[in-house]
Design a protein around this motif. Structure first.
Motif, PDB file in Angstrom:
ATOM      1  N   THR A   1       0.822  -1.208   0.000  1.00 27.71           N
ATOM      2  CA  THR A   1       0.000   0.000   0.000  1.00 27.71           C
ATOM      3  C   THR A   1       0.860   1.264   0.000  1.00 27.71           C
ATOM      4  O   THR A   1       0.439   2.297  -0.512  1.00 27.71           O
ATOM      5  CB  THR A   1      -0.935   0.024   1.217  1.00 27.71           C
ATOM      6  N   ALA A   2       2.075   1.168   0.559  1.00 27.20           N
ATOM      7  CA  ALA A   2       2.910   2.369   0.661  1.00 27.20           C
ATOM      8  C   ALA A   2       3.698   2.646  -0.621  1.00 27.20           C
ATOM      9  O   ALA A   2       4.036   3.800  -0.900  1.00 27.20           O
ATOM     10  CB  ALA A   2       3.882   2.223   1.840  1.00 27.20           C
TER      11      ALA A   2
ATOM     12  N   VAL B   1       5.821   7.873  -6.143  1.00 28.31           N
ATOM     13  CA  VAL B   1       5.433   9.196  -6.651  1.00 28.31           C
ATOM     14  C   VAL B   1       6.184  10.291  -5.905  1.00 28.31           C
ATOM     15  O   VAL B   1       6.674  11.246  -6.523  1.00 28.31           O
ATOM     16  CB  VAL B   1       3.899   9.386  -6.520  1.00 28.31           C
ATOM     17  N   ALA B   2       6.327  10.132  -4.572  1.00 28.32           N
ATOM     18  CA  ALA B   2       6.992  11.176  -3.783  1.00 28.32           C
ATOM     19  C   ALA B   2       8.441  11.338  -4.222  1.00 28.32           C
ATOM     20  O   ALA B   2       8.914  12.471  -4.424  1.00 28.32           O
ATOM     21  CB  ALA B   2       6.915  10.831  -2.295  1.00 28.32           C
ATOM     22  N   THR B   3       9.167  10.223  -4.395  1.00 31.23           N
ATOM     23  CA  THR B   3      10.573  10.341  -4.794  1.00 31.23           C
ATOM     24  C   THR B   3      10.675  10.944  -6.194  1.00 31.23           C
ATOM     25  O   THR B   3      11.541  11.778  -6.445  1.00 31.23           O
ATOM     26  CB  THR B   3      11.269   8.962  -4.774  1.00 31.23           C
TER      27      THR B   3
ATOM     28  N   ASP C   1      -4.061   3.115  -7.224  1.00 33.98           N
ATOM     29  CA  ASP C   1      -2.663   2.723  -6.984  1.00 33.98           C
ATOM     30  C   ASP C   1      -1.936   2.488  -8.298  1.00 33.98           C
ATOM     31  O   ASP C   1      -0.778   2.895  -8.456  1.00 33.98           O
ATOM     32  CB  ASP C   1      -2.620   1.451  -6.131  1.00 33.98           C
ATOM     33  N   LEU C   2      -2.622   1.827  -9.241  1.00 31.26           N
ATOM     34  CA  LEU C   2      -1.997   1.568 -10.544  1.00 31.26           C
ATOM     35  C   LEU C   2      -1.699   2.884 -11.257  1.00 31.26           C
ATOM     36  O   LEU C   2      -0.630   3.056 -11.845  1.00 31.26           O
ATOM     37  CB  LEU C   2      -2.920   0.703 -11.401  1.00 31.26           C
ATOM     38  N   ALA C   3      -2.655   3.826 -11.165  1.00 31.95           N
ATOM     39  CA  ALA C   3      -2.452   5.122 -11.816  1.00 31.95           C
ATOM     40  C   ALA C   3      -1.205   5.797 -11.257  1.00 31.95           C
ATOM     41  O   ALA C   3      -0.387   6.330 -12.007  1.00 31.95           O
ATOM     42  CB  ALA C   3      -3.684   5.999 -11.613  1.00 31.95           C
TER      43      ALA C   3
END
Lengths: 159, 313
Positions: free
Chosen positions: B66-67, B73-75, B221-223
């Motif tokens: 889940t993380a 995306v954050a990195t 999540d896939l997106a």
């Protein structure tokens, strides 16, 4: 360079697309012009598979209408099913459908998927696709032409 | 204040452009294959639709699964914000250097590999182990190739390297630069999961690397995973473009210069994307056991670049 010459001499082989979809499905609005397609062969003779392969080939090119084949039911919005559902494939078909996120659509491709076709009453045949999972669209034909499959997918993408 | 705004704008630009780059590359490939192909906007359509769909979490998946999309995306967004794409003077110059950028990219890759393992499926684990083999060979090459450029400048700060290239263009055309460019190009293809290392369009589970790890992701999540993958490709191509074709990058935060820089950056990305997509038509995927040979070759190129830049400088 052979390949460069080939690309130049062949050019574009995709046939001009016919006019837009006759009647977009009501569920098509939620997909917003893009449909990821997962295919399940529930017991077909592979005739329909060849035609589905052709529907995504350069000539019919379903990708220009926003449909794309994907490798996992988790990624898919649309499930295409072919063949009469055999006893052994009923479970995997149901599991594939359950693995898809909502909203999800099922397209039954070919006469066998609609009413078991020539395999009706066979000892290994459980029934048509609509007996196992809810069907949203059907493509008649034995096997259906690639253009008919593309038209059904355009009804899903709405383009 | 202005550098921070600039960084945010740069991140937004990369986020907007990344799916379009994928669409452009698919369109170029379709054209060369004789197909009509989808529109350039199609990846955005797919993202918009998937962001609206429900995410499904497999029964056996845990916190890593889940993380991972959020970490990825954050990195990617962080690297997109601090890398010298539009201006050579970021808000964190001095902190956000080469090692940090490569480390952030690796953090995203490791997060996704752990997520692949976390699902407990055979293909997820297989994809994760392959991704780690490739990452272990690619990250040193990325570092080495840029080290070759940093010896010239005396700093590992990417902004300083790009600024030096933009102000003294003669120094860009050196043997060391050519070797480093070749090494970085190969590393970029491998890190972004393009041919000949990984085939982004494959449906064969046995040949998958990136796709195998994300087979279980659905909906939102896939997106996020797909969006981040597109951003990573954009970031790597953008770094390649700005390190070796550093013209047009703004060296002072003047609005006019920044607008020009944004336009030049998009054009450079589009050109590189077309080049990669056209090249892929002529390539088949390498057998997995041949991939280390290719990556070892790119590492040697990187090493030669470092030696050349320190000996010939």
């Amino acid at each position: 360079m052979g390949l460069i010459g080939k690309i130049r001499s062949v050019g574009r082989v995709a046939e001009p697309a016919p006019e837009g979809p006759a009647q977009p499905l009501p569920a098509a609005a939620a997909l917003g012009g893009s449909a990821q397609v997962r295919h399940v062969d529930a017991g077909s003779c592979n005739g329909c598979e060849i035609e589905i392969g052709q529907a995504f080939s350069p000539v019919y090119d379903a990708e220009r209408h926003g449909a794309r084949l994907v490798a996992s039911p988790r990624h898919a919005d649309v499930l295409t099913v072919t063949g009469p559902v055999t006893v052994n494939m009923a479970g995997p078909l149901r599991k594939t459908y359950e693995a898809m996120p909502e909203p999800r659509l099922v397209v039954a491709v070919g006469d066998c998927a609609r009413d078991c076709g020539m395999f009706a009453g066979g000892y290994g045949v459980l029934g048509p696709v609509s007996d196992v999972v809810p069907v949203d669209a059907q493509v008649p034909g034995c096997p259906p032409e690639p253009a008919a499959i593309v038209a059904a997918l355009r009804g899903v993408t709405g383009r | 204040m202005i550098p921070w705004l600039l960084a945010a704008g740069q991140a937004v630009l990369v986020m907007l452009v990344a799916p379009l780059l994928i669409g452009l590359m698919r369109a170029v490939r379709a054209r060369l294959e004789g197909r009509a192909g989808g529109r350039v906007l199609q990846p955005w359509r797919e993202l918009r639709k998937q962001l609206r769909k429900e995410p499904l979490i497999p029964a056996d998946a845990g916190a890593f699964f889940t993380a991972a999309p959020a970490v990825l995306v954050a990195t990617s967004v962080l690297v997109a914000a601090v890398a010298p794409f539009l201006s050579t003077r970021g808000p964190l110059s001095g902190v956000a250097d080469l090692v940090v950028v490569v480390g952030l990219l690796l953090l995203g890759a490791v997060a996704l590999a752990l997520a692949g393992l976390d699902t407990g499926t055979a293909f997820g684990g297989m994809g994760a182990s392959r991704e780690m083999i490739i990452a272990a060979l690619v990250e040193p090459t990325l570092l080495l190739a840029v080290f070759a450029l940093s010896t010239r400048v005396g700093s590992t700060d990417l902004g300083a390297i790009v600024a030096a290239g933009a102000t003294r263009p003669a120094e860009v055309f050196t043997p060391a630069s050519a070797l480093a460019a070749a090494a970085l190009a190969l590393a970029t293809l491998a890190e972004a999961g393009r041919l000949p290392v990984d085939n982004p369009a494959t449906h064969l589970e046995l040949t998958m690397v990136h796709e195998a790890m994300v087979l279980e992701y659905a909906g939102r999540d896939l997106a996020l995973v797909e969006w981040a993958a597109a951003m990573r490709l954009t970031i790597l191509l953008g770094l390649l473009a700005n390190l070796f074709i550093p013209w047009g990058v703004a060296t002072d935060p003047h609005p006019g210069a920044l607008a020009v820089a944004a336009g030049v950056f998009v054009v450079k990305l589009a050109a590189l994307g077309c080049l990669v997509a056209a090249g892929e038509v002529f390539l088949a995927k390498l057998r997995l056991f041949r991939v280390p040979e290719l990556l070892a070759g790119s590492f040697v190129l990187g090493l030669l670049a470092v030696v050349a830049s320190s000996v010939l400088a």
